[in-house]
Structure formats: C-alpha cells, structure tokens
Design an enzyme around this catalytic site. Structure first.
Site, PDB file in Angstrom:
ATOM      1  CD  GLU A 106      -3.031  -0.805  -0.265  1.00 31.11           C
ATOM      2  OE1 GLU A 106      -2.882   0.146  -0.593  1.00 31.11           O
ATOM      3  OE2 GLU A 106      -3.315  -1.951  -0.622  1.00 31.11           O
ATOM      4  CE1 TYR A 135      -7.033   3.063   0.103  1.00 29.78           C
ATOM      5  CE2 TYR A 135      -4.465   2.886   0.245  1.00 29.78           C
ATOM      6  CZ  TYR A 135      -5.714   2.475  -0.288  1.00 29.78           C
ATOM      7  OH  TYR A 135      -5.592   1.522  -1.158  1.00 29.78           O
ATOM      8  CG  ASP A 144      -7.695   4.503  -3.117  1.00 32.01           C
ATOM      9  OD1 ASP A 144      -8.974   4.310  -3.447  1.00 32.01           O
ATOM     10  OD2 ASP A 144      -6.899   3.857  -3.752  1.00 32.01           O
TER      11      ASP A 144
END
Ligand code: SF4
Length: 334
Positions: free
Chosen positions: A32, A115, A133
């Site tokens: 991520e 996020y 996102d």
C-alpha cells in the site's frame, strides 16, 4: 450497493497480484505504501525485491538509509520509505516486533494515514475499516451519481462514510480489494467498462450517462517551476555528487545543482569559494515533473581543476550506480 455481486465478481475476476495473494499485514503495508502515487505494474518488481531484501519488519528496521533508498530508487516520493522505516522501528520497540492489530495502533505508526490503516485492518485482519482512496471515490461518486467537487474534504468524507457503511455489511478483506480492483479494471478514470460492471444495475452515473464526467475534482494545488543549472563534474575516474538534505528527495544523491539561469553566475560564485571548473559549454536541457513542482535543468559537463565544495562527495565512476539517485537526475546522460 449490491455487495454480494461485487464480492463475487472480485473472487472470479481479480488479477493474481503477488501482494494481493497475501494476508500478512507487513506485506499489505509495504504494497500500500508503494502503491501511493505509483502504478501497479511499476510496483510489482519493487515489491518482490523489497520483500526478499527485508523479509520482516525487523529487517526493515535495521536497514541502512543508503541501502533502503537504493532498494526503492525510481519509485519517487522517498519520504514515505523513511517514515516506513521509522514505523518499523516503532513496531520493534513498542510491539516486540509484532505488527499491531488494532486500528488506533496501526494508525499511530509514522506515515500511516486513514487509507493505509483501513487497508491493513480490512485486508489483513478482516475488520470493517474503510480504505478510501481516489479509485474508491471515483467508483462510489459514479455509483451514487454524486456531482459535488471531490477536491473538497467534506465531499470526500461523505464518500468515506458511505464506504464505511458498506464495509460494515461486507466481508471486509474481500470488499476492500474488490472495490479497489473494480476501480482499476472496470470503473477506470476514462472509458469505464460499464457493460462488464457488477454494480451497473443500480449505478446512477450509468443510468444518467454521466460516467465519463464524474467524479468532478477541481485541483487545489498549484505547482511551482524551478530553473536550475546542473553540473556533471568529473575528476579523473570520479564524479562529484551531493546528498540531499531537503525534505523532497532527502537522502538521495544528486549532481550539484544551483537555482538560476546563468551558468556563468554559478561559476563565479564557485570561484569566490576557491572552486575552479573547466566547463564544456554545450548544454543539454532536461525537465522533471514532480507532483507539486517542476525542475527545468540546464545540464553542463565540467572538469574539476581546483578546490572542493564541502557539500560534494567524490564518487568513483565504478560505484556510481550503487548510490541512490532520484530519477530526475538518474535520467541525465553522463
Ligand atoms: S456502471 Fe460504470 S460508472 Fe457505474 S460503477 Fe460500474 S463501471 Fe463505474
């Protein structure tokens, strides 16, 4: 939203990405962070290399700054990796090297925003925390036919609240990945493939034919342009480089570079410091665009005749490629 349809679509259609085949929170975190501002295809080889080099949080915590920068050279936004290493060190000192399991603990790690925390909690631990996102904002704003400006925080928050209410009814680890994958493969920024979409039946943008106009996002940021004189300085079998201290690209190496338009102003400034160069006056012009600034670089080759700047480091040409360097300068032809 028809969550079941979305999840079934994901199970049957998702790409077999190496980092999506893992529920290991460390792997999900690494992927991520790498995926922030970077395309999946670019991330894939970096992810594999990173996990081989630093298989555990502890290996990452112990890595030298130089080695870490070299491992991610080319991905850009290097601050995220320095923060990541600080987070790894925190996991070692405060959680005995075991990746934290609660949202608040994960969110408290350096560099981990809402996020990333949501992605780790939902994918690794199957907990209902939304990860919203740009992709998710696009899918949901289209699905809801929401034509408000998604550049504004209050509108993003509204989408996130909707996303949170959905994940609470879903299987979190599948839902998060399903909506990400839908945004990447089907509900793409341009020319979404609505005919293949599992959400088509109740999608308002599709019903209104507005899928190509949504989401509406007005840019809030201004970019700044800098003009630089960039010097490739040789001294027999070596180059002179500088290690950056500035927040942008901190810790990366670069050719000595000076803001301004005249190389002669730079030369006379250096001469006043006792540094003399033999300049080749043929220049080449390079441009590099970052998210908030653009560098326009007039690049000159020069030989060092005398003197040395305290900021410059003499680097043997054979070792040149082993030093981490931002693409803005790596792409310059030597
Ligand atoms: S139907 Fe089209 S616009 Fe609506 S969510 Fe699916 S791909 Fe996106």
């Amino acid at each position: 939203m028809d969550i079941k349809k979305l999840e079934t679509w994901y199970v049957q259609n998702h790409r077999k990405l190496v980092f999506r085949e893992s529920r290991n929170p460390y792997h999900i975190w690494v992927s991520e962070v790498m995926l922030q501002q970077t395309q999946v295809d670019t991330v894939l080889p970096y992810f594999s290399k990173f996990i081989i080099k630093y298989p555990t949080v502890s290996d990452l915590a112990k890595a030298s700054e130089e080695d870490l920068h070299k491992t991610v050279e080319g991905l850009g936004y290097y601050r995220r990796f320095r923060l990541m290493q600080q987070a790894a060190q925190k996991i070692i000192s405060e959680y005995q090297g075991i990746f934290p399991k609660t949202y608040d603990e994960v969110r408290s790690l350096p560099g981990v925003g809402a996020y990333t925390a949501g992605a780790i909690m939902s994918i690794a631990y199957n907990q209902p925390y939304s990860a919203t996102d740009g992709n998710v904002i696009r899918v949901i704003s289209r699905y809801l036919g929401d034509d408000q400006d998604m550049g504004l925080e209050k509108n993003k928050k509204r989408i996130d609240a909707y996303q949170q209410s959905m994940i609470e009814k879903a299987t979190p680890w599948i839902y998060t990945q399903a909506i990400m994958e839908l945004g990447a493969l089907i509900c793409r920024p341009r020319q979404p493939k609505c005919e293949l979409c599992p959400l088509q039946e109740h999608c308002l943008a599709y019903a209104q034919g507005s899928q190509n106009e949504l989401p509406i996002i007005t840019k809030q940021t201004k970019t700044k342009t800098y003009q630089y004189i960039t010097l490739i300085i040789e001294d027999h079998d070596a180059y002179y480089l500088r290690k950056r201290h500035e927040e942008l690209l901190k810790g990366m190496y670069e050719y000595p570079q000076f803001e301004g338009e005249s190389v002669y102003t730079v030369l006379s400034e250096l001469e006043s410091q006792g540094i003399f160069l033999d300049l080749n006056e043929d220049k080449s012009i390079y441009k590099h665009v970052f998210s908030h600034q653009t560098w326009l670089m007039d690049v000159y080759h020069a030989q060092l005749i005398k003197g040395i700047h305290p900021d410059w480091i003499r680097i043997d040409k054979h070792d040149f490629m082993t030093y981490p360097m931002a693409i803005a300068h790596r792409k310059i032809k030597r």
